[in-house]
Design an enzyme around this catalytic site. Sequence first.
Site, PDB file in Angstrom:
ATOM      1  N   ARG A   1       0.817  -1.233   0.000  1.00  0.00           N
ATOM      2  CA  ARG A   1       0.000   0.000   0.000  1.00  0.00           C
ATOM      3  C   ARG A   1       0.837   1.263   0.000  1.00  0.00           C
ATOM      4  NH1 ARG A   1      -3.397  -2.935   3.649  1.00  0.00           N
ATOM      5  NH2 ARG A   1      -5.083  -3.855   2.437  1.00  0.00           N
TER       6      ARG A   1
ATOM      7  N   LYS B   1       4.133  11.790 -11.218  1.00  0.00           N
ATOM      8  CA  LYS B   1       3.252  11.033 -12.126  1.00  0.00           C
ATOM      9  C   LYS B   1       3.928   9.698 -12.426  1.00  0.00           C
ATOM     10  CE  LYS B   1       0.570  14.510 -14.603  1.00  0.00           C
ATOM     11  NZ  LYS B   1       0.206  15.039 -15.931  1.00  0.00           N
TER      12      LYS B   1
ATOM     13  N   GLU C   1      11.917  18.811 -24.389  1.00  0.00           N
ATOM     14  CA  GLU C   1      11.192  19.144 -23.148  1.00  0.00           C
ATOM     15  C   GLU C   1      11.842  20.336 -22.445  1.00  0.00           C
ATOM     16  OE1 GLU C   1       8.339  17.549 -22.391  1.00  0.00           O
ATOM     17  OE2 GLU C   1       8.462  15.479 -23.092  1.00  0.00           O
TER      18      GLU C   1
ATOM     19  N   LYS D   1       9.666  22.988 -13.339  1.00  0.00           N
ATOM     20  CA  LYS D   1       8.756  21.862 -13.097  1.00  0.00           C
ATOM     21  C   LYS D   1       8.369  21.820 -11.623  1.00  0.00           C
ATOM     22  CE  LYS D   1       7.023  17.526 -14.000  1.00  0.00           C
ATOM     23  NZ  LYS D   1       7.040  16.357 -14.837  1.00  0.00           N
TER      24      LYS D   1
ATOM     25  N   GLU E   1      -2.896  18.365 -11.213  1.00  0.00           N
ATOM     26  CA  GLU E   1      -3.425  18.899 -12.467  1.00  0.00           C
ATOM     27  C   GLU E   1      -4.924  19.165 -12.368  1.00  0.00           C
ATOM     28  OE1 GLU E   1      -1.398  16.982 -15.760  1.00  0.00           O
ATOM     29  OE2 GLU E   1      -2.990  17.584 -17.116  1.00  0.00           O
TER      30      GLU E   1
ATOM     31  N   ARG F   1      -0.670  22.902 -14.122  1.00  0.00           N
ATOM     32  CA  ARG F   1       0.156  21.754 -14.520  1.00  0.00           C
ATOM     33  C   ARG F   1      -0.160  21.327 -15.957  1.00  0.00           C
ATOM     34  NH1 ARG F   1       2.254  16.471 -11.014  1.00  0.00           N
ATOM     35  NH2 ARG F   1       3.628  15.790 -12.684  1.00  0.00           N
TER      36      ARG F   1
ATOM     37  N   ASN G   1       1.725  20.159 -20.772  1.00  0.00           N
ATOM     38  CA  ASN G   1       1.334  19.357 -21.935  1.00  0.00           C
ATOM     39  C   ASN G   1       1.446  20.138 -23.241  1.00  0.00           C
ATOM     40  OD1 ASN G   1       0.661  17.072 -20.386  1.00  0.00           O
ATOM     41  ND2 ASN G   1      -1.281  18.025 -19.813  1.00  0.00           N
TER      42      ASN G   1
ATOM     43  N   HIS H   1       1.927  18.371 -26.467  1.00  0.00           N
ATOM     44  CA  HIS H   1       1.697  16.945 -26.233  1.00  0.00           C
ATOM     45  C   HIS H   1       0.424  16.411 -26.878  1.00  0.00           C
ATOM     46  CE1 HIS H   1       5.086  17.292 -23.592  1.00  0.00           C
ATOM     47  NE2 HIS H   1       5.012  16.041 -23.180  1.00  0.00           N
TER      48      HIS H   1
ATOM     49  N   HIS I   1       0.995  13.505 -29.164  1.00  0.00           N
ATOM     50  CA  HIS I   1       0.446  12.157 -28.933  1.00  0.00           C
ATOM     51  C   HIS I   1      -0.221  11.610 -30.189  1.00  0.00           C
ATOM     52  CE1 HIS I   1       0.384  12.573 -24.275  1.00  0.00           C
ATOM     53  NE2 HIS I   1       1.485  12.009 -24.710  1.00  0.00           N
TER      54      HIS I   1
ATOM     55  N   HIS J   1       9.237  10.022 -28.058  1.00  0.00           N
ATOM     56  CA  HIS J   1       8.303  10.945 -27.401  1.00  0.00           C
ATOM     57  C   HIS J   1       8.740  12.410 -27.563  1.00  0.00           C
ATOM     58  CE1 HIS J   1       5.559  12.617 -24.448  1.00  0.00           C
ATOM     59  NE2 HIS J   1       6.596  13.172 -23.848  1.00  0.00           N
TER      60      HIS J   1
HETATM   61  N1  LIG Z   1       6.117  10.776 -15.264  1.00  0.00           N
HETATM   62  C1  LIG Z   1       6.206  11.816 -16.037  1.00  0.00           C
HETATM   63  O1  LIG Z   1       5.899  12.941 -15.633  1.00  0.00           O
HETATM   64  C2  LIG Z   1       6.726  11.646 -17.425  1.00  0.00           C
HETATM   65  C3  LIG Z   1       7.040  12.768 -18.200  1.00  0.00           C
HETATM   66  C4  LIG Z   1       7.575  12.566 -19.473  1.00  0.00           C
HETATM   67  C5  LIG Z   1       7.784  11.272 -19.942  1.00  0.00           C
HETATM   68  N2  LIG Z   1       7.472  10.194 -19.166  1.00  0.00           N
HETATM   69  C6  LIG Z   1       7.703   8.831 -19.642  1.00  0.00           C
HETATM   70  O2  LIG Z   1       9.099   8.652 -19.787  1.00  0.00           O
HETATM   71  C7  LIG Z   1       9.316   7.586 -20.716  1.00  0.00           C
HETATM   72  C8  LIG Z   1      10.448   7.952 -21.644  1.00  0.00           C
HETATM   73  O3  LIG Z   1      11.609   8.155 -20.884  1.00  0.00           O
HETATM   74  P1  LIG Z   1      13.050   8.203 -21.579  1.00  0.00           P
HETATM   75  O4  LIG Z   1      13.006   9.059 -22.772  1.00  0.00           O
HETATM   76  O5  LIG Z   1      14.001   8.520 -20.489  1.00  0.00           O
HETATM   77  O6  LIG Z   1      13.220   6.717 -22.133  1.00  0.00           O
HETATM   78  P2  LIG Z   1      13.898   5.374 -21.570  1.00  0.00           P
HETATM   79  O7  LIG Z   1      13.785   5.246 -20.123  1.00  0.00           O
HETATM   80  O8  LIG Z   1      13.362   4.282 -22.423  1.00  0.00           O
HETATM   81  O9  LIG Z   1      15.430   5.588 -21.959  1.00  0.00           O
HETATM   82  C9  LIG Z   1      15.800   5.694 -23.314  1.00  0.00           C
HETATM   83  C10 LIG Z   1      16.941   4.746 -23.659  1.00  0.00           C
HETATM   84  O10 LIG Z   1      18.162   5.279 -23.127  1.00  0.00           O
HETATM   85  C11 LIG Z   1      18.839   4.273 -22.358  1.00  0.00           C
HETATM   86  N3  LIG Z   1      19.584   5.003 -21.335  1.00  0.00           N
HETATM   87  C12 LIG Z   1      19.106   5.577 -20.215  1.00  0.00           C
HETATM   88  N4  LIG Z   1      20.068   6.295 -19.619  1.00  0.00           N
HETATM   89  C13 LIG Z   1      21.189   6.151 -20.370  1.00  0.00           C
HETATM   90  C14 LIG Z   1      22.508   6.687 -20.286  1.00  0.00           C
HETATM   91  N5  LIG Z   1      22.844   7.547 -19.315  1.00  0.00           N
HETATM   92  N6  LIG Z   1      23.399   6.326 -21.230  1.00  0.00           N
HETATM   93  C15 LIG Z   1      23.031   5.493 -22.251  1.00  0.00           C
HETATM   94  N7  LIG Z   1      21.801   4.999 -22.400  1.00  0.00           N
HETATM   95  C16 LIG Z   1      20.889   5.330 -21.467  1.00  0.00           C
HETATM   96  C17 LIG Z   1      17.745   3.381 -21.868  1.00  0.00           C
HETATM   97  O11 LIG Z   1      18.246   2.107 -21.545  1.00  0.00           O
HETATM   98  C18 LIG Z   1      16.806   3.344 -23.071  1.00  0.00           C
HETATM   99  O12 LIG Z   1      17.283   2.434 -24.005  1.00  0.00           O
HETATM  100  C19 LIG Z   1       7.999   7.361 -21.432  1.00  0.00           C
HETATM  101  O13 LIG Z   1       7.434   6.153 -20.992  1.00  0.00           O
HETATM  102  C20 LIG Z   1       7.139   8.535 -20.983  1.00  0.00           C
HETATM  103  O14 LIG Z   1       5.769   8.206 -20.928  1.00  0.00           O
HETATM  104  C21 LIG Z   1       6.949  10.365 -17.928  1.00  0.00           C
HETATM  105 ZN   LIG Z   2       6.640  14.846 -22.523  1.00  0.00          ZN
END
Ligand SMILES: NC(=O)c1ccc[n+]([C@@H]2O[C@H](COP(=O)([O-])OP(=O)(O)OC[C@H]3O[C@@H](n4cnc5c(N)ncnc54)[C@H](O)[C@@H]3O)[C@@H](O)[C@H]2O)c1
Ligand SMILES: [Zn+2]
Length: 366
Positions: A121, A143, A185, A227, A237, A242, A246, A249, A253, A267
């Site tokens: 929990r 999030k 971003e 942020k 939000e 907040r 987006n 976005h 999307h 993304h």
């Molecule tokens: N929670 C939120 O507020 C929020 C906001 C924006 C995006 N997201 C989410 O984030 C995700 C995307 O995150 P991302 O772009 O970090 O992708 P990811 O976590 O898939 O990382 C991208 C790639 O880079 C590699 N990698 C990570 N760090 C590395 C490093 N230092 N050196 C070499 N390789 C490295 C990973 O293994 C992966 O292959 C999506 O699922 C999206 O929905 C969440």
């Molecule tokens: Zn984003």
Amino acid sequence: MQKLTVELGSRSYPILIGDGLLEKIGAHVAPLLRRPRTMIVTDEHVADLYLARVGTSLAQANISFSSLALPAGEGTKSWEGLSRLTEWLIDQGIERSDHVIALGGGVIGDLVGFACSIVKRGCAFVQVPTTLLAQVDSSVGGKTAINVPAGKNLIGAFHQPALVVIDPATLASLPPRELRAGYAEVVKYGLIDDADFFAWCEANGAALLAGDTGARHRAIAHSVAAKARIVAADERETQDVRALLNLGHSFGHALEAETGYSDRLLHGEAVAAGMALAHQFSAAQGLCPAADAARVRDHLASVGLPHSLASAGVGTGGTALAAHMAHDKKVRGGKLPLILTRGIGQSFVTEEYGLDAVAAFLDGAG
Ligand SMILES: NC(=O)c1ccc[n+]([C@@H]2O[C@H](COP(=O)([O-])OP(=O)(O)OC[C@H]3O[C@@H](n4cnc5c(N)ncnc54)[C@H](O)[C@@H]3O)[C@@H](O)[C@H]2O)c1
Ligand SMILES: [Zn+2]
């Protein structure tokens, strides 16, 4: 080292930013722990690069740990990934007061955060983001989510971390395309409400991407501070504050859905094109000077980010794209709030424009 705070009353937490912080993480995590034990969750790429460093630092602080490296990639943010992770945490004998360390990009951060919101929990976690996208955006704000066949991030929870540790030196190993996608971003924060920061991006974005560590620090600290401010003002939000995060976005999307959430369009790349389209749409509606929309498009193009439908590799008609937008989880009472703008740094939320207007615009957008 720089320290910022996300102000959320009793759930406030620090964000630490500094080169080499991975080597010192034990000392920063130790004061949070009730017993000297933690669990590190990462992906297989990041494990190869950084797990040993984090483990050595924990050992130096006399913290014992176990670790789990999940497959890299968006597919891990799934029911399968969640059940594997939650069952592993239970097998490790996790206690509610333990702090799980999420070491990796947004995929690991979102998955670990969600798992920690439901295991026993709710237990605590620490975000250690290693991609630019995670360092400037996803690691802060609480999030968390997984993807399901019906859509991205549809199952999730708000669950804030106890600490965020950002080591910009980890960006040295990030593939250039991932770095660029995360940079979209960064630009977003300028476009939301900070024209001076957008001008800074125009002047420094290329250097940041080429490896200028000073520019990387400045961009990360500035983005994370923005942020943190936005999250403190509107954690869940429920107001329009907040929602401004987006920007780009909703259009983005639609492009991600059209390209199957695949490597065809990351993304951040979709967000870049989405921000250019949001500015172009705003200009077409007479809300924003056409020169501002052109500035946004030109900057994104100059750093090699998509800035139009064509450069995003999408040739689909406007009606099909707008139909994707109708499935957005931000739809309220059948209306999709759009983030539009009166100019650079002057974005706002509106429900004034229907999807038919968006479809007609996209048909002519190119
Ligand atoms: N929670 C939120 O507020 C929020 C906001 C924006 C995006 N997201 C989410 O984030 C995700 C995307 O995150 P991302 O772009 O970090 O992708 P990811 O976590 O898939 O990382 C991208 C790639 O880079 C590699 N990698 C990570 N760090 C590395 C490093 N230092 N050196 C070499 N390789 C490295 C990973 O293994 C992966 O292959 C999506 O699922 C999206 O929905 C969440
Ligand atoms: Zn984003």
